[in-house]
Design a protein around this motif. Sequence first.
Motif, short mmCIF file in Angstrom:
data_model
loop_
_atom_site.label_atom_id
_atom_site.label_comp_id
_atom_site.label_asym_id
_atom_site.label_seq_id
_atom_site.Cartn_x
_atom_site.Cartn_y
_atom_site.Cartn_z
N ILE A 108 0.81 -1.19 0.00
CA ILE A 108 0.00 0.00 0.00
C ILE A 108 0.84 1.24 0.00
O ILE A 108 1.92 1.30 0.55
CB ILE A 108 -0.94 0.01 1.21
N ALA A 136 -7.83 -1.87 -3.51
CA ALA A 136 -7.18 -3.13 -3.16
C ALA A 136 -8.11 -4.31 -3.38
O ALA A 136 -7.70 -5.37 -3.88
CB ALA A 136 -6.71 -3.09 -1.70
N LEU A 164 -0.12 0.85 -5.95
CA LEU A 164 -0.50 -0.55 -5.76
C LEU A 164 -0.05 -1.41 -6.93
O LEU A 164 0.46 -2.52 -6.73
CB LEU A 164 -2.02 -0.66 -5.57
N TRP A 194 3.61 -2.04 -6.67
CA TRP A 194 3.92 -3.09 -5.68
C TRP A 194 3.69 -4.47 -6.29
O TRP A 194 4.52 -5.37 -6.12
CB TRP A 194 3.05 -2.92 -4.45
N GLN A 229 5.67 -0.41 2.06
CA GLN A 229 4.63 0.34 1.39
C GLN A 229 3.65 0.94 2.40
O GLN A 229 3.17 2.06 2.22
CB GLN A 229 3.89 -0.54 0.40
#
Length: 235
Positions: A2, A33, A93, A96, A183
């Motif tokens: 995140i 998410a 996101l 990541w 994150q």
Amino acid sequence: MINGSESGPAPASSGNPSASGAVLDLLGLLAYAELGAFFRLADDAELAPSLADKGELAGLAATEYAHYKLLRDRLEELGADPQAAMEPFVEPLESWHTRTTPQSWLESLVKVYVGDGIAGDFYRQVAELADARTRELVSGVLSETERAEFIAAKVREAVADDPKLAGRLALWARRLVGEALSQAQLVATQRPDLAAMLVSEGADSEVGDLAAVSRMFARLTDSHTARIQAMGLTT
């Protein structure tokens, strides 16, 4: 898993005390998410080795999409534009996920369980300092019992068949946790309203109280060991 840009929170209707910047950030982050989890679980379903596994993962994906709709509807109820609320978190996101691309179906399962799990722990801790409606919603959409049981069982089964997998998957899990915590620290420091919420119960509630934020992240690691053990992996 995140993070967020430094742009301000999504607009909300004035006069609604629930529509704080921190709540909108939390709901926007979690909504994106959950939407991302839907797509990833759907992709994982296609790679599953059996029809039964495909069906299980398809069902989990459907659940994630239902959670996304609940969060989207709540943002609209608060007078916010869901797309605007999610937008600051799209690139981080996705970045990541790019850095933590699984190399096998088992690695993808571990990523869902460990990576999404520790992110969910973060969301829950932030939500504990929000209003009651937000706490209830976040708690409901982050329920992971069904998903955790399925993934843990599949990983245990694979490790029992090939014990050499345990060490490699455990290393992968540790990498995921490190990335997720990094994150999460970024989102806590780059989204001022969320950071203020995190330290609001302390003696010093100034945004940027990194000591308080660090203590919160130290607590996030507590459940990691339990997840590793549930999957039958080495520590």
